[in-house]
Design a protein around this motif. Structure first.
Motif, short mmCIF file in Angstrom:
data_model
loop_
_atom_site.label_atom_id
_atom_site.label_comp_id
_atom_site.label_asym_id
_atom_site.label_seq_id
_atom_site.Cartn_x
_atom_site.Cartn_y
_atom_site.Cartn_z
N VAL A 13 38.51 44.33 42.61
CA VAL A 13 38.70 43.35 41.55
C VAL A 13 39.80 43.81 40.61
CG1 VAL A 13 37.64 42.34 39.49
CG2 VAL A 13 36.39 42.37 41.64
N TYR A 14 39.94 45.11 40.43
CA TYR A 14 40.91 45.66 39.49
C TYR A 14 42.13 46.26 40.18
CZ TYR A 14 37.03 44.87 36.41
OH TYR A 14 36.01 44.27 35.73
N TRP A 15 42.45 45.73 41.35
CA TRP A 15 43.69 46.11 42.02
C TRP A 15 44.88 45.43 41.34
CZ3 TRP A 15 43.35 46.24 48.10
CH2 TRP A 15 42.70 47.42 48.47
N LEU A 16 46.09 45.89 41.72
CA LEU A 16 47.36 45.38 41.18
C LEU A 16 47.36 45.50 39.65
CD1 LEU A 16 47.81 42.18 43.39
CD2 LEU A 16 48.66 44.49 43.80
N PHE A 31 34.34 35.48 30.81
CA PHE A 31 33.18 36.15 30.23
C PHE A 31 32.50 37.06 31.25
CE2 PHE A 31 32.55 32.30 27.21
CZ PHE A 31 33.58 32.76 26.42
N ILE A 32 32.31 36.55 32.46
CA ILE A 32 31.53 37.29 33.45
C ILE A 32 32.32 38.46 34.03
CG2 ILE A 32 30.49 37.10 35.76
CD1 ILE A 32 29.54 34.32 34.99
N VAL A 33 33.59 38.23 34.37
CA VAL A 33 34.39 39.32 34.92
C VAL A 33 34.57 40.42 33.90
CG1 VAL A 33 36.65 39.93 35.87
CG2 VAL A 33 35.58 37.79 36.54
N LYS A 34 34.76 40.06 32.64
CA LYS A 34 34.90 41.07 31.58
C LYS A 34 33.61 41.87 31.44
CE LYS A 34 37.62 42.60 28.21
NZ LYS A 34 36.86 43.73 27.74
N GLY A 61 43.32 36.58 38.43
CA GLY A 61 43.36 35.41 39.28
C GLY A 61 42.01 34.77 39.53
N LEU A 62 40.93 35.53 39.39
CA LEU A 62 39.59 34.99 39.67
C LEU A 62 39.23 33.82 38.76
CD1 LEU A 62 37.47 38.19 40.42
CD2 LEU A 62 38.27 36.45 42.03
N PRO A 63 39.44 33.88 37.44
CA PRO A 63 39.10 32.72 36.60
C PRO A 63 39.89 31.47 36.96
CG PRO A 63 39.32 34.70 35.25
CD PRO A 63 39.83 35.05 36.62
N ILE A 64 41.16 31.62 37.32
CA ILE A 64 41.96 30.46 37.70
C ILE A 64 41.43 29.87 39.01
CG2 ILE A 64 44.26 29.73 38.43
CD1 ILE A 64 45.40 31.72 36.43
N MET A 65 41.07 30.75 39.94
CA MET A 65 40.50 30.28 41.20
C MET A 65 39.23 29.48 40.95
SD MET A 65 37.69 31.00 43.29
CE MET A 65 37.25 32.61 42.62
N LEU A 66 38.38 29.99 40.07
CA LEU A 66 37.12 29.30 39.79
C LEU A 66 37.38 27.95 39.11
CD1 LEU A 66 33.79 30.73 38.75
CD2 LEU A 66 34.75 28.98 37.26
N ALA A 67 38.36 27.89 38.19
CA ALA A 67 38.67 26.64 37.50
C ALA A 67 39.18 25.59 38.48
CB ALA A 67 39.71 26.89 36.40
N LEU A 68 40.08 25.97 39.38
CA LEU A 68 40.61 25.02 40.36
C LEU A 68 39.51 24.55 41.30
CD1 LEU A 68 44.04 26.70 41.22
CD2 LEU A 68 43.60 24.74 39.71
N ALA A 109 29.58 36.44 44.24
CA ALA A 109 29.79 36.69 45.67
C ALA A 109 31.17 37.28 45.93
CB ALA A 109 29.61 35.39 46.46
N ILE A 110 32.19 36.73 45.28
CA ILE A 110 33.55 37.24 45.47
C ILE A 110 33.69 38.64 44.89
CG2 ILE A 110 35.95 36.88 44.81
CD1 ILE A 110 35.47 33.90 44.97
N ILE A 111 33.09 38.87 43.73
CA ILE A 111 33.12 40.21 43.16
C ILE A 111 32.39 41.19 44.08
CG2 ILE A 111 32.37 41.64 41.22
CD1 ILE A 111 32.74 39.25 39.40
N GLY A 112 31.28 40.71 44.68
CA GLY A 112 30.56 41.56 45.62
C GLY A 112 31.40 41.93 46.82
N ILE A 113 32.24 41.02 47.27
CA ILE A 113 33.13 41.31 48.41
C ILE A 113 34.26 42.25 47.99
CG2 ILE A 113 34.82 40.29 49.99
CD1 ILE A 113 33.03 37.76 50.00
N LEU A 114 34.84 42.01 46.83
CA LEU A 114 35.97 42.81 46.38
C LEU A 114 35.56 44.18 45.86
CD1 LEU A 114 38.05 40.06 44.53
CD2 LEU A 114 38.54 41.07 46.77
N GLY A 115 34.44 44.24 45.17
CA GLY A 115 34.01 45.50 44.59
C GLY A 115 35.05 46.03 43.62
N HIS A 116 35.43 47.30 43.77
CA HIS A 116 36.41 47.89 42.87
C HIS A 116 37.78 47.24 43.00
CE1 HIS A 116 37.28 49.93 46.68
NE2 HIS A 116 38.49 50.11 46.21
#
Length: 780
Positions: free
Chosen positions: A363-366, A278-281, A230-237, A354-361
């Motif tokens: 990020v790979y939930w669900l 690219f970045i999340v991967k 969901g993060l890439p879609i959030m960033l695109a929107l 920043a969002i990855i910093g807040i979510l930490g691990h």
């Protein structure tokens, strides 16, 4: 459970400020590190930006126009300027309301009563100045057998404003059409533009929906976890909203048209998702090496973040070429696409960390069953070995084993398709390109087949110190004789300026003003009738829809080579500095040009020659949209650089370490194959969604973009790039010594980012050094 996660993936806030790097960080690494350590501040700033953007974006309709509205030196524009300056009274728009009687003729009492009632309803509308029909005794408003009647409706506004006030009239016509025994439709400047606008909006919504849905599926497969997907879609929107808001501000100073919204949505979805992907991967790969959260974010910014920035610069170079071309359409495409790329790059390098910093691990939930374990690399730091033996490794080995054959066969096929592009006819889609079920198109066809009334006009502007002189009046009479003998032209009307220094001949057109027949008629008017009649007596200009398209095609013939040259040269210089080679950028530029050329050829084959139109659900047309070559080149050349920069950076990284060219090529291809394939599929989904609409202009653009991305991500990336690099060997990295003064920019070379002070588990003082096991990613 929480303690277990914090042990495997440290997610602290108290000691984040102590995370420092042992090696220097580049700009994007510093941005990622700062954003991760000050994550709530950065997120708050972006939320504030989005709040303001929401308010500003609502004003985009107030600053966009429906087309070109002056400022160029093209003949049609000069003529319009003269009319506005000296006559200053524009013709009011009109609508032809067509009533078809299913039984009887127009003289039957019931049919006549229906027409009379409909006329009264139309006359009661605010912006209707007058109506007329056979009921009033007006001649020429019944067809030969009196089964179809016209209601001539004049409006209080000019053609360019008609679409803004046409809705009440359209509603009256739709209500009348529901009465049994009658078919009621309307056609005119307002209804035509309204129809095109409605189809464009439907295509935009459909394209975004399909693109986002398809992207989400691909991202779930790539990451194996719903949050990460969901993060890439959030960033695109986010990028789209902010870019639209910025356009609404710029539009108050610079003229832009409504196409800017479509281009922002299309490019924003494509690059926004790609950059975040690219970045999340890469963040997942860095976690897989045992890094803690801040170190992994910083390393991702230091590597993938810099690739995103360089790719963004390459994309902006390609897209900015459109800005220098005169005309609101190209300027709008250029401004909108560049804006959304700027926002996407900045969001990917600040908001995302920043969002990855807040979510930490988290990020790979669900996690998605069966594929969730793929989100990060192995803990033994051997990602490249995990890809050995895969499909892309086998393809690379097969291609590089016979590089000459691979290049000749693949390159020859692409060149063959490219040659078809030389038969491209440039023009614009008119009313006849609307869907067959369109009421506006039906009304237009009835008007053309059953009546002599023309729907649109061409204006012939005579500029002379005294248009009432004998010479000019004689020339005008001679021109009118030629027009009367030409079946494409209808009735004429002459308006003279108050100062007698300008005369305007308005002549009706009997067919589609944007068809090939109209272009031929304009050529006869400009090249034969006007020179023969005037012979230098006065300056004569022709304007109208047909003239606007023809003049823009001529404009492109001048500007296209200029834009091509500037974009190719700038891209070459950027890649040369980035990869410290003159061979690599030459190949990258040539292969991107080949992808674009093949896309041109496919568009011509499908839309102009009709090959596969039934398969895709498209329609065959006489010409390709005149703006398409410029748009396709700029967008495709820019987006193709994403793949090249990303893959070549991995090849260069390995080559610098091993100086083994063949092994480096194989490593670069297999290590980026998954993510580039995912990114390409997302772009194809986004562009394909736009191609599925009913508007032929967006069909052509969406199909051309999707086709080129497929070509670039498959034939070019999997065959031409590895084959040519293996064939050239170490010569790929040739860089003359006299260019060593150029700055060094390492795009994605691995730079180990190790914190001096590891983040501590909340509630304990034990540093976390344990590497992450693949099976543990995502949580349960």
């Amino acid at each position: 459970m929480a303690t277990t996660y914090s042990t495997e993936y440290p997610d602290q806030t108290a000691s984040d400020h102590r995370a420092k790097t042992a090696t220097p960080m580049n700009l994007t690494g510093k941005m990622a590190n700062f954003s991760a350590r000050h994550r709530w501040t950065v997120l708050g700033a972006w939320v504030a930006v989005l709040a303001v953007a929401f308010m500003l974006a609502g004003g985009i309709d107030d600053v966009t126009t429906g087309g070109e509205s002056g400022g160029s030196n093209m003949e049609f524009d000069v003529a319009r300027a003269l009319i506005a300056e000296r006559i200053n009274v524009g013709d009011t728009s009109s609508e032809w309301v067509i009533v078809e009687f299913e039984t009887g003729t127009a003289q039957d009492a019931g049919n006549k009563a229906f027409v009379t009632s409909l006329m009264a309803d139309l006359q009661a509308l605010e912006h209707v100045a007058g109506v007329g029909s056979y009921v009033d005794g007006v001649e020429g408003l019944l067809n030969a057998d009196q089964t179809i009647a016209l209601i001539a409706t004049s409006l209080t506004v000019a053609d360019r404003e008609a679409a803004e006030i046409i809705e009440p009239l359209s509603n009256v016509v739709e209500e009348a059409n529901e009465h049994a025994g009658f078919r009621v439709t309307t056609v005119g400047a307002g209804s035509v533009e309204s129809e095109f606008n409605e189809l464009a909006e439907e295509t935009l919504v459909r394209g975004e929906t399909i693109g986002i849905g398809f992207a989400l599926i691909v991202l779930l497969v790539v990451f194996g976890a719903a949050i990460a997907a969901g993060l890439p879609i959030m960033l695109a929107l986010t990028s789209i909203i902010v870019a639209v808001a910025a356009s609404a501000v710029i539009g108050r100073v610079i003229e832009i048209n409504e196409f800017i919204i479509q281009i922002i949505s299309m490019i924003g979805l494509a690059v926004g998702i790609d950059y975040a992907l690219f970045i999340v991967k890469r963040f997942g790969e860095e976690l897989g090496k045992g890094k803690d959260k801040i170190a992994a974010i910083t390393a991702s910014g230091n590597t993938a973040g810099k690739t995103v920035m360089v790719s963004g610069i390459a994309v902006m170079i390609a897209l900015s070429g459109m800005i220098i071309v005169p005309g609101a359409t190209f300027r709008s495409f250029g401004i909108g696409s560049v804006l959304v790329v700027i926002v996407a790059v900045f969001a990917a390098t600040t908001l995302l960390p920043a969002i990855i910093g807040i979510l930490g691990h988290r990020v790979y939930w669900l996690r998605v069953p069966f594929i969730g374990h793929k989100v990060v690399g192995k803990a033994d730091n051997s990602q490249e070995d995990s890809n050995r033996g895969g499909i892309w490794d086998k393809i690379t080995n097969a291609v590089t084993a016979r590089p000459i054959i691979s290049i000749v066969v693949t390159g020859g096929a692409l060149i063959a398709v490219t040659t078809v592009a030389f038969s491209m006819n440039l023009g614009a889609a008119g009313i006849s390109s609307l869907p067959e079920e369109s009421d506006v198109r039906h009304a237009f066809e009835v008007l053309g087949s059953e009546f002599d009334n023309g729907l649109t006009t061409t204006e012939i502007v005579i500029d002379s110190p005294d248009v009432t002189s004998v010479e000019v009046r004689s020339a005008i009479a001679s021109l009118e004789e030629s027009l009367a003998a030409d079946p494409f032209y209808g009735d004429t009307r002459i308006v003279v300026a108050p100062g007698n220094d300008l005369a305007v001949i308005s002549v009706e057109l009997q067919g589609d003003s944007l068809g090939k027949t109209a272009e031929d008629a304009l050529a006869r008017l400009r090249d034969q009738y006007i020179p023969a009649a005037f012979g230098g007596v006065a300056d004569v200009y022709v304007t109208g829809d047909t003239a606007e398209v023809v003049d823009n095609v001529k404009l492109l013939a001048v500007w296209l080579p200029i834009v091509f040259g500037l974009v190719l040269a700038s891209s070459f210089l950027l890649l040369m500095v980035v990869f410290r080679s003159i061979v690599v950028p030459i190949k990258a530029v040539l292969m991107n040009v080949l992808s674009v050329g093949a896309a041109y050829g496919l568009v011509v084959l499908v839309f102009q020659h009709g090959i596969g139109v039934d398969l895709f659900g498209f329609q065959q047309v006489e010409s390709i949209e005149y703006w398409l070559p410029m748009i396709l080149f700029s967008i495709l050349f820019g987006l193709s650089m994403d793949y090249h920069v990303f893959m070549l950076s991995r090849i260069k990284e390995r080559y610098d370490e091993t100086h083994d060219n063949r092994a480096s090529v194989a490593f670069g291809l297999r290590s980026t194959a998954g993510i580039i394939t995912g990114a390409a599929l997302i772009m194809v989904g986004v562009f394909g969604g736009f191609a599925l609409g009913d508007l032929i202009q967006l069909q052509q653009m969406g199909f051309g973009l999707a086709a080129a991305i497929i070509i670039d991500a498959t034939l070019v990336r999997s065959v031409l790039v590895p084959a040519s690099m293996v064939l050239l060997g170490d010569r790929n990295w040739y860089f003359p010594s006299w260019l060593e003064w150029l700055p060094r920019i390492d795009v994605e070379g691995e730079r180990a980012v190790e914190p001096e002070d590891r983040e501590l588990d909340r509630g304990t003082t034990t540093p976390v050094h344990a590497p992450v096991a693949v099976a543990q990613v995502g949580g349960d």
